[in-house]
Design a protein around this motif. Structure first.
Motif, PDB file in Angstrom:
ATOM      1  N   GLY A  49       0.783  -1.226   0.000  1.00 30.41           N
ATOM      2  CA  GLY A  49       0.000   0.000   0.000  1.00 30.41           C
ATOM      3  C   GLY A  49       0.812   1.272   0.000  1.00 30.41           C
ATOM      4  O   GLY A  49       0.256   2.360   0.113  1.00 30.41           O
ATOM      5  N   PHE A  50       2.151   1.138  -0.137  1.00 32.72           N
ATOM      6  CA  PHE A  50       2.969   2.348  -0.209  1.00 32.72           C
ATOM      7  C   PHE A  50       4.210   2.123  -1.044  1.00 32.72           C
ATOM      8  O   PHE A  50       4.630   0.998  -1.277  1.00 32.72           O
ATOM      9  CB  PHE A  50       3.317   2.892   1.185  1.00 32.72           C
ATOM     10  N   ALA A  51       4.768   3.256  -1.516  1.00 36.69           N
ATOM     11  CA  ALA A  51       5.942   3.212  -2.387  1.00 36.69           C
ATOM     12  C   ALA A  51       6.733   4.508  -2.207  1.00 36.69           C
ATOM     13  O   ALA A  51       6.269   5.443  -1.545  1.00 36.69           O
ATOM     14  CB  ALA A  51       5.511   3.063  -3.842  1.00 36.69           C
ATOM     15  N   TYR A  52       7.910   4.526  -2.813  1.00 39.67           N
ATOM     16  CA  TYR A  52       8.761   5.715  -2.819  1.00 39.67           C
ATOM     17  C   TYR A  52       9.181   5.993  -4.259  1.00 39.67           C
ATOM     18  O   TYR A  52       9.627   5.083  -4.953  1.00 39.67           O
ATOM     19  CB  TYR A  52      10.015   5.511  -1.970  1.00 39.67           C
ATOM     20  N   ALA A  53       9.047   7.243  -4.675  1.00 40.15           N
ATOM     21  CA  ALA A  53       9.498   7.663  -6.000  1.00 40.15           C
ATOM     22  C   ALA A  53      10.612   8.682  -5.804  1.00 40.15           C
ATOM     23  O   ALA A  53      10.419   9.699  -5.137  1.00 40.15           O
ATOM     24  CB  ALA A  53       8.350   8.293  -6.786  1.00 40.15           C
ATOM     25  N   LYS A  54      11.789   8.386  -6.351  1.00 42.01           N
ATOM     26  CA  LYS A  54      12.901   9.333  -6.292  1.00 42.01           C
ATOM     27  C   LYS A  54      13.069   9.914  -7.687  1.00 42.01           C
ATOM     28  O   LYS A  54      13.274   9.187  -8.667  1.00 42.01           O
ATOM     29  CB  LYS A  54      14.191   8.655  -5.860  1.00 42.01           C
ATOM     30  N   TYR A  55      12.980  11.234  -7.753  1.00 46.46           N
ATOM     31  CA  TYR A  55      13.089  11.934  -9.029  1.00 46.46           C
ATOM     32  C   TYR A  55      14.518  12.382  -9.302  1.00 46.46           C
ATOM     33  O   TYR A  55      15.344  12.442  -8.388  1.00 46.46           O
ATOM     34  CB  TYR A  55      12.121  13.126  -9.055  1.00 46.46           C
ATOM     35  N   SER A  56      14.796  12.734 -10.540  1.00 52.30           N
ATOM     36  CA  SER A  56      16.158  13.132 -10.921  1.00 52.30           C
ATOM     37  C   SER A  56      16.558  14.473 -10.310  1.00 52.30           C
ATOM     38  O   SER A  56      17.724  14.794 -10.248  1.00 52.30           O
ATOM     39  CB  SER A  56      16.289  13.172 -12.439  1.00 52.30           C
TER      40      SER A  56
END
Length: 99
Positions: free
Chosen positions: A90-97
């Motif tokens: 139910g959760f995630a992490y998005a790392k952007y440039s």
């Protein structure tokens, strides 16, 4: 029971991985894309470029999530937390440039 939970989404994920050639690696309860992504040149992104994503439906996978979050900006890494039964937690992490 987990094998019977939304087989359509699981099949769609496998098809998407095969079509795009994206490599997803599952280690210690999380499935990871990138870190760095294919074709990345340069240093890792600065501190503050990672976003927490909560309240995800448990049968939603990267084939839906990665394109959605890439529409906001270039992803360096995407991590989806997984249960041992194959559902997401139910959760995630998005790392952007960049920030």
């Amino acid at each position: 029971w987990p094998d019977s939970v939304n087989q359509v989404n699981k099949i769609a994920l496998l098809t998407w991985v095969k079509e795009t050639g994206i490599n997803l690696v599952q280690i210690n309860g999380q499935r990871r894309y990138g870190g760095p992504p294919p074709g990345w040149v340069g240093d890792p992104p600065p501190t503050g470029s990672e976003v927490f994503i909560g309240k995800l439906p448990q049968d939603m996978y990267e084939n839906t999530l990665i394109p959605l979050f890439q529409s906001v900006g270039k992803l360096y890494e995407f991590r989806l937390m997984m249960t041992f039964s194959g559902l997401n937690r139910g959760f995630a992490y998005a790392k952007y440039s960049n920030r």
